[in-house]
Motif scaffolding. Structure first.
Motif, PDB file in Angstrom:
ATOM      1  N   ARG A   1       0.907  -1.197   0.102  1.00 29.51           N
ATOM      2  CA  ARG A   1      -0.049  -0.089   0.085  1.00 29.51           C
ATOM      3  C   ARG A   1       1.048   1.152  -0.116  1.00 29.51           C
ATOM      4  O   ARG A   1       0.328   2.104  -0.483  1.00 29.51           O
TER       5      ARG A   1
ATOM      6  N   THR B   1     -10.168  -2.393  -1.616  1.00 24.42           N
ATOM      7  CA  THR B   1     -10.126  -1.992  -0.095  1.00 24.42           C
ATOM      8  C   THR B   1      -8.813  -2.537   0.438  1.00 24.42           C
ATOM      9  O   THR B   1      -8.285  -1.884   1.635  1.00 24.42           O
TER      10      THR B   1
ATOM     11  N   ILE C   1     -15.735 -10.568   8.952  1.00 25.09           N
ATOM     12  CA  ILE C   1     -16.747  -9.545   8.807  1.00 25.09           C
ATOM     13  C   ILE C   1     -17.774  -9.870   8.128  1.00 25.09           C
ATOM     14  O   ILE C   1     -18.813  -9.269   8.066  1.00 25.09           O
ATOM     15  N   SER C   2     -17.881 -10.984   7.189  1.00 21.30           N
ATOM     16  CA  SER C   2     -18.963 -11.306   6.376  1.00 21.30           C
ATOM     17  C   SER C   2     -20.128 -11.902   7.300  1.00 21.30           C
ATOM     18  O   SER C   2     -19.786 -12.710   8.448  1.00 21.30           O
ATOM     19  N   ASN C   3     -21.263 -11.791   6.824  1.00 22.72           N
ATOM     20  CA  ASN C   3     -22.817 -12.467   7.541  1.00 22.72           C
ATOM     21  C   ASN C   3     -22.954 -13.952   7.082  1.00 22.72           C
ATOM     22  O   ASN C   3     -23.961 -14.556   7.402  1.00 22.72           O
TER      23      ASN C   3
ATOM     24  N   PHE D   1     -15.520 -11.424  16.293  1.00 25.88           N
ATOM     25  CA  PHE D   1     -13.837 -10.776  16.519  1.00 25.88           C
ATOM     26  C   PHE D   1     -12.732 -12.009  16.496  1.00 25.88           C
ATOM     27  O   PHE D   1     -13.167 -13.102  16.832  1.00 25.88           O
TER      28      PHE D   1
ATOM     29  N   SER E   1      -6.206   3.184   5.482  1.00 27.98           N
ATOM     30  CA  SER E   1      -7.389   2.207   5.767  1.00 27.98           C
ATOM     31  C   SER E   1      -8.784   2.606   5.722  1.00 27.98           C
ATOM     32  O   SER E   1      -9.664   1.998   5.429  1.00 27.98           O
TER      33      SER E   1
ATOM     34  N   CYS F   1     -18.059  -0.270  -1.087  1.00 27.37           N
ATOM     35  CA  CYS F   1     -17.491  -1.197  -1.812  1.00 27.37           C
ATOM     36  C   CYS F   1     -17.619  -1.179  -3.548  1.00 27.37           C
ATOM     37  O   CYS F   1     -18.013  -0.013  -3.846  1.00 27.37           O
TER      38      CYS F   1
ATOM     39  N   PRO G   1     -24.550  -8.326   2.200  1.00 31.14           N
ATOM     40  CA  PRO G   1     -24.240  -8.700   3.535  1.00 31.14           C
ATOM     41  C   PRO G   1     -22.639  -9.575   3.568  1.00 31.14           C
ATOM     42  O   PRO G   1     -22.252 -10.115   4.789  1.00 31.14           O
ATOM     43  N   ASN G   2     -22.239  -9.542   2.445  1.00 28.35           N
ATOM     44  CA  ASN G   2     -20.603  -9.999   2.424  1.00 28.35           C
ATOM     45  C   ASN G   2     -19.840  -9.255   3.128  1.00 28.35           C
ATOM     46  O   ASN G   2     -18.782  -9.334   3.507  1.00 28.35           O
ATOM     47  N   CYS G   3     -20.209  -7.684   3.020  1.00 27.12           N
ATOM     48  CA  CYS G   3     -19.456  -6.723   3.756  1.00 27.12           C
ATOM     49  C   CYS G   3     -18.237  -6.558   3.241  1.00 27.12           C
ATOM     50  O   CYS G   3     -17.146  -6.603   4.025  1.00 27.12           O
ATOM     51  N   CYS G   4     -17.623  -6.246   1.877  1.00 31.05           N
ATOM     52  CA  CYS G   4     -16.365  -6.259   1.424  1.00 31.05           C
ATOM     53  C   CYS G   4     -15.715  -5.016   2.201  1.00 31.05           C
ATOM     54  O   CYS G   4     -14.498  -5.092   2.108  1.00 31.05           O
ATOM     55  N   VAL G   5     -16.390  -4.062   2.408  1.00 27.69           N
ATOM     56  CA  VAL G   5     -15.405  -2.709   2.948  1.00 27.69           C
ATOM     57  C   VAL G   5     -15.676  -2.876   4.630  1.00 27.69           C
ATOM     58  O   VAL G   5     -15.308  -2.083   5.312  1.00 27.69           O
ATOM     59  N   ALA G   6     -16.043  -4.130   5.183  1.00 24.27           N
ATOM     60  CA  ALA G   6     -15.957  -4.168   6.627  1.00 24.27           C
ATOM     61  C   ALA G   6     -16.808  -3.147   7.521  1.00 24.27           C
ATOM     62  O   ALA G   6     -16.430  -2.619   8.457  1.00 24.27           O
TER      63      ALA G   6
ATOM     64  N   ILE H   1     -19.485  -3.226   8.904  1.00 20.62           N
ATOM     65  CA  ILE H   1     -20.160  -3.618  10.154  1.00 20.62           C
ATOM     66  C   ILE H   1     -19.126  -3.840  11.220  1.00 20.62           C
ATOM     67  O   ILE H   1     -19.461  -3.712  12.570  1.00 20.62           O
ATOM     68  N   ALA H   2     -17.898  -3.753  11.016  1.00 22.09           N
ATOM     69  CA  ALA H   2     -16.768  -3.973  12.125  1.00 22.09           C
ATOM     70  C   ALA H   2     -16.025  -2.538  12.273  1.00 22.09           C
ATOM     71  O   ALA H   2     -15.350  -2.419  13.405  1.00 22.09           O
ATOM     72  N   ARG H   3     -16.177  -1.434  11.187  1.00 21.05           N
ATOM     73  CA  ARG H   3     -15.382  -0.620  11.552  1.00 21.05           C
ATOM     74  C   ARG H   3     -16.162   0.826  11.111  1.00 21.05           C
ATOM     75  O   ARG H   3     -15.392   1.908  10.848  1.00 21.05           O
TER      76      ARG H   3
ATOM     77  N   ILE I   1     -26.028  -1.594   4.869  1.00 16.94           N
ATOM     78  CA  ILE I   1     -25.563  -2.858   4.386  1.00 16.94           C
ATOM     79  C   ILE I   1     -26.824  -3.282   3.257  1.00 16.94           C
ATOM     80  O   ILE I   1     -27.901  -3.213   3.681  1.00 16.94           O
TER      81      ILE I   1
ATOM     82  N   LYS J   1     -16.418  -0.139  16.132  1.00 18.60           N
ATOM     83  CA  LYS J   1     -15.221   0.694  16.434  1.00 18.60           C
ATOM     84  C   LYS J   1     -14.138  -0.360  16.802  1.00 18.60           C
ATOM     85  O   LYS J   1     -14.323  -1.599  17.221  1.00 18.60           O
TER      86      LYS J   1
ATOM     87  N   MET K   1     -18.707  -4.520  17.439  1.00 19.38           N
ATOM     88  CA  MET K   1     -19.460  -4.673  16.165  1.00 19.38           C
ATOM     89  C   MET K   1     -20.484  -3.874  16.258  1.00 19.38           C
ATOM     90  O   MET K   1     -21.152  -3.391  17.352  1.00 19.38           O
TER      91      MET K   1
END
Lengths: 396, 473
Positions: free
Chosen positions: A74, A100, A289-291, A298, B170, B212, B257-262, B264-266, B272, B367, B376
């Motif tokens: 990066r 990303t 992170i995927s559902n 975590f 990031s 995404c 819901p695959n959440c490629c930019v995350a 849900i976590a950050r 979504i 966060k 989450m």
């Protein structure tokens, strides 16, 4: 209007607010799409990975777009970006995209162009031998490691980022260019607990961690920091006010209570934590992170501390490889590392990886009770027999 | 389908914008590069040049040589900046400690973010990185570029800065790594006046939103992630540039819901994409998967022999709600029991597609660990239609949340921490929404309910004498 070529360009320091333009936001995305992307926006039907690093997306219009995904550090210089532009101009009508996870994606419309592009990318190497554009990072393999700044730019790191990522990716390169694993493996790296890279939900997370409480620079603390804010910044209330022998206001640290998060240093430069012996690498595993199939979760700490062995971190590389190899030979198809560990039990994870389970791995922070095992549902492993032996529960 | 940008875009042609001529850009050969030594001894750093993965050290060295051979009056900061950075990195490896000083408040007039101040603590040894400020440049949504734009950016950054950058940071910004204070305003003026390009966020601001790839090249995008990202970024420019929040605030947009930019976590507010009708099934394609004509999971597992595709084992049995079954040759889905986890769609992308009646779920409060531990995001709005200009989201969700957080949030308290401190119940009041079982994994197992006076018949005002008239002391 071209870019300016004088010292201060369009800026006049005598009149700093003159002609100032603000709040215009980013460039609009649409103009950067290749024509085939504009034409098929929202019309894609399905995709397929043709080989590691090469995808085809098929539209309801019948159009196909072929994507070649390349790994990238990066950290990039303008020299590298100009080379990316040369490739984009030669094969992709001047378009390129970044993912990303810091991969570079080149898109073409035909198989002929795809072959020429792949050949060109594969042949480009730095003079010292490393590939400039390794193709891979798709499907059930390892993709690029997202990471933070480390010693390149950060003032709070407990380790370096770019070097560790280079070392780990070199070591695991076969997995970047293969799709042999049970599912995708996402590795992330952050050089301190601030986690600019948000590594807390990764299959494998590499985390720099301090292990010595801050040193109090009492000479300057009162003049450079707001003492009440520093005290309030500590999540475990380990910081309290004090005075130096010469009567200066300062703070003292209750070392026993320190959890080495570094939040006090973020608030106050007079409380540095970093230390070549104290700083270490913590390894976490099993997050996502995927559902898909089950909820995001975590990562869990599996190795509390490995040494900062610059520049190639052999202990870190070895441990990451171990997790991936054991996972590879034990998990079912579609199981992420955390799914597999949950199915076989974390006690089995430690046994199979041959990682020692020390008391450091048992949560003692605020939500510790959530991790206690409150059932008789467990598997025997060497670690459990040690406990039985310790109380005379079984013969030695 | 096309898009009208909110701000009309001027076309950027490298030929019109460029600073360096071709001779300057191609000013060294591979053989010169092979024998090139930077001014510092860096044997430890140089160990990072071998191996197959792209070496950032090799890349940095070619920039160092390129700058060595450019005339110094063609660069507004010292040409040695790359060599000094590598030199300082070598010392950091030896010391096992960073050599960047803490903080440094610099920026451009009128903005409270976008520039991160940084100074070396080895300024005598490495004077060219004495100042090493970074500039965050707000990336276009989903990070597609034209070479005209990138080449222009490269010329600007080589001329006024180190020529080193991150693609990307990031959070998503293009990060310019390392320049001197004097050049910050000139860089900002060139970006805004010439390139029509603004800075990203830092500090207690709205941070640069990201998304995404969305509808640009993904068949699963249930919301227009790029358009939402662009629209929200433009609409909230004031919040992005001028710190008015207790701490940072992040929006991220995932198309499914695959959440490629995350997100849900950050992200403090995670969007979504999802759907509320039925998964679209192509029964012929299902049979093609069963017959082995199409590789499962888009070919993601082709590197190993996993045996013949088994729809029962790989799809039906792994479905978390067990809402799928075969009736003869027909795949059946009980859609109202489906939780839209994407597994079946991921495995058979040619046969199954998300529904057509789409929108977003909104989750709040994710966060990283600082300060109260990682969190989450929590499901708050199960489904909301997402159509430009997104007034429903802005007025009914974003702004009430911000008002609450700005009023009640403590210094450096993220939204997720405020929700924990004041409770989901308070969040429901703020958003004026009823409680739903979907907001929790399970109901509480303790009965310590904070009843309110109005919940209880007769209220709380009671008379001890009246009580004693029935009960002796």
């Amino acid at each position: 209007m071209g870019l300016s070529t004088n010292r201060l360009g369009l800026y006049n320091p005598e009149k700093p607010m003159e002609n100032r333009l603000t709040d215009m936001g980013p460039r609009h995305f649409w103009q950067y799409f290749p024509p085939i992307i504009q034409k098929n926006y929202g019309k894609w039907l399905y995709h397929e990975i043709l080989e590691p690093g090469v995808l085809v997306h098929v539209s309801e219009t019948g159009d196909k777009v072929f994507t070649v995904r390349c790994g990238g550090a990066r950290f990039m210089t303008v020299e590298h970006v100009r080379e990316i532009c040369d490739i984009a101009d030669k094969y992709c009508g001047g378009h390129v995209r970044f993912t990303t996870r810091n991969n570079i994606e080149f898109m073409v419309e035909s198989l002929e162009k795809l072959d020429a592009l792949k050949k060109d990318l594969t042949g480009r190497k730095h003079v010292t031998g490393s590939l400039k554009f390794p193709i891979g990072g798709t499907g059930a393999g390892l993709t690029n490691i997202v990471h933070t700044q480390g010693y390149i730019h950060c003032h709070t790191p407990a380790t370096d980022a770019s070097s560790m990522v280079k070392a780990v990716m070199d070591d695991l390169f076969e997995y970047f260019q293969g799709m042999t694993l049970p599912a995708q493996v996402r590795v992330s790296m952050a050089c301190c607990l601030n986690m600019c890279g948000a590594v807390h939900c990764s299959d494998i997370a590499l985390l720099g961690y301090h292990r010595k409480p801050p040193i109090v620079d009492a000479e300057v603390l009162d003049s450079v920091c707001e003492i009440p804010l520093v005290i309030a910044a500590c999540p475990t209330a380990a910081i309290s006010p004090t005075k130096t022998e010469t009567g200066k206001k300062a703070v003292k640290i209750n070392d026993e209570r320190c959890m080495f998060c570094g939040n006090c240093y973020t608030m106050c430069m007079a409380l540095p934590l970093s230390d070549s012996q104290g700083d270490c690498v913590t390894i976490l595993a099993g997050g996502k992170i995927s559902n898909r199939i089950n909820a995001p979760r975590f990562s869990k700490v599996v190795i509390p501390a490995l040494p900062n062995n610059f520049p190639r971190f052999p202990e870190v590389c070895q441990s990451v490889r171990k997790i991936i190899e054991v996972y590879d030979s034990h998990a079912n198809k579609y199981e992420r590392i955390g799914d597999w560990a949950a199915r076989v039990g974390w006690e089995r994870f430690f046994e199979l990886c041959d990682f020692p389970f020390s008391e450091h791995l048992i949560d003692d922070y605020r939500l510790q009770y959530d991790t206690y095992r409150t059932s008789t549902l467990f598997k025997y492993s060497p670690a459990s027999w040690e406990v039985s032996k310790a109380v005379g529960g079984v013969e030695d | 389908m096309g898009f009208e940008p909110i701000v009309p875009q001027k076309e950027l042609k490298y030929q019109d914008l460029r600073i360096y001529n071709d001779k300057e850009l191609n000013n060294y050969t591979d053989s010169e590069l092979k024998s090139f030594k930077i001014k510092h001894e860096i044997p430890v750093v140089e160990q990072l040049e071998s191996g197959p993965w792209p070496s950032f050290v090799a890349d940095a060295k070619r920039l160092a040589l390129h700058r060595r051979k450019l005339s110094q009056d063609r660069m507004m900061i010292d040409r040695d900046v790359v060599e000094d950075l590598l030199g300082q990195l070598e010392v950091s490896f030896k010391d096992g400690e960073t050599h960047w000083k803490h903080g440094g408040i610099v920026g451009v007039f009128g903005y409270g973010g976008g520039v991160i101040g940084r100074y070396s603590d080895l300024q005598k040894q490495f004077p060219s990185v004495a100042h090493f400020h970074t500039v965050r440049v707000n990336q276009p949504a989903s990070k597609f570029y034209s070479s005209d734009y990138l080449r222009s950016l490269c010329d600007l950054w080589e001329y006024r800065g180190s020529g080193m950058m991150n693609l990307h940071g990031s959070t998503g910004d293009i990060v310019f790594l390392g320049t001197f204070t004097e050049q910050l305003e000139p860089i900002f003026y060139e970006l805004t006046h010439v390139m029509q390009q603004d800075l990203g966020g830092s500090g207690s601001n709205l941070r640069t939103p990201s998304c995404c790839i969305g509808k640009a090249r993904c068949e699963w995008a249930c919301i227009d992630t790029q358009d939402m990202c662009y629209d929200f970024t433009q609409h909230y420019q004031d919040e992005l540039h001028r710190p008015a929040f207790p701490y940072k605030f992040k929006f991220k947009f995932d198309g499914c819901p695959n959440c490629c930019v995350a997100s849900i976590a950050r992200s403090d507010m995670s969007f979504i994409g999802t759907w509320r009708d039925n998964i679209r099934i192509d029964q012929e394609a299902v049979q093609a998967y069963i017959g082995g004509e199409v590789p499962p999971n888009g070919g993601a597992h082709q590197g190993r022999d996993w045996g013949k595709f088994d729809i029962k084992k790989e799809v039906l049995d792994l479905c978390p709600t067990q809402c799928m079954w075969m009736e003869g040759k027909k795949l059946m889905i009980d859609d109202k029991e489906c939780t839209r986890c994407m597994h079946c769609i991921n495995v058979m992308p040619k046969a199954l597609r998300p529904g057509k009646d789409t929108g977003a779920s909104i989750l709040l409060g994710a966060k990283a660990p600082i300060l109260e531990g990682a969190q989450m995001a929590t499901l708050t709005i199960p489904f909301i239609k997402c159509e430009a200009p997104y007034d429903n989201i802005k007025e009914k969700v974003i702004e009430p949340i911000w008002d609450w957080w700005m009023e009640e949030g403590k210094n450096r308290e993220r939204l997720g921490e405020l929700i924990q401190r004041q409770g989901i119940r308070k969040l429901l009041q703020v958003l004026n929404i009823p409680a739903m079982p979907q907001a929790v994994k399970e109901p509480r197992s303790n009965p310590y309910i904070f009843w309110k006076e109005e919940d209880v018949p007769g209220g709380w005002k009671r008379d001890i004498k009246d009580y004693r008239s029935r009960h002796a002391r």
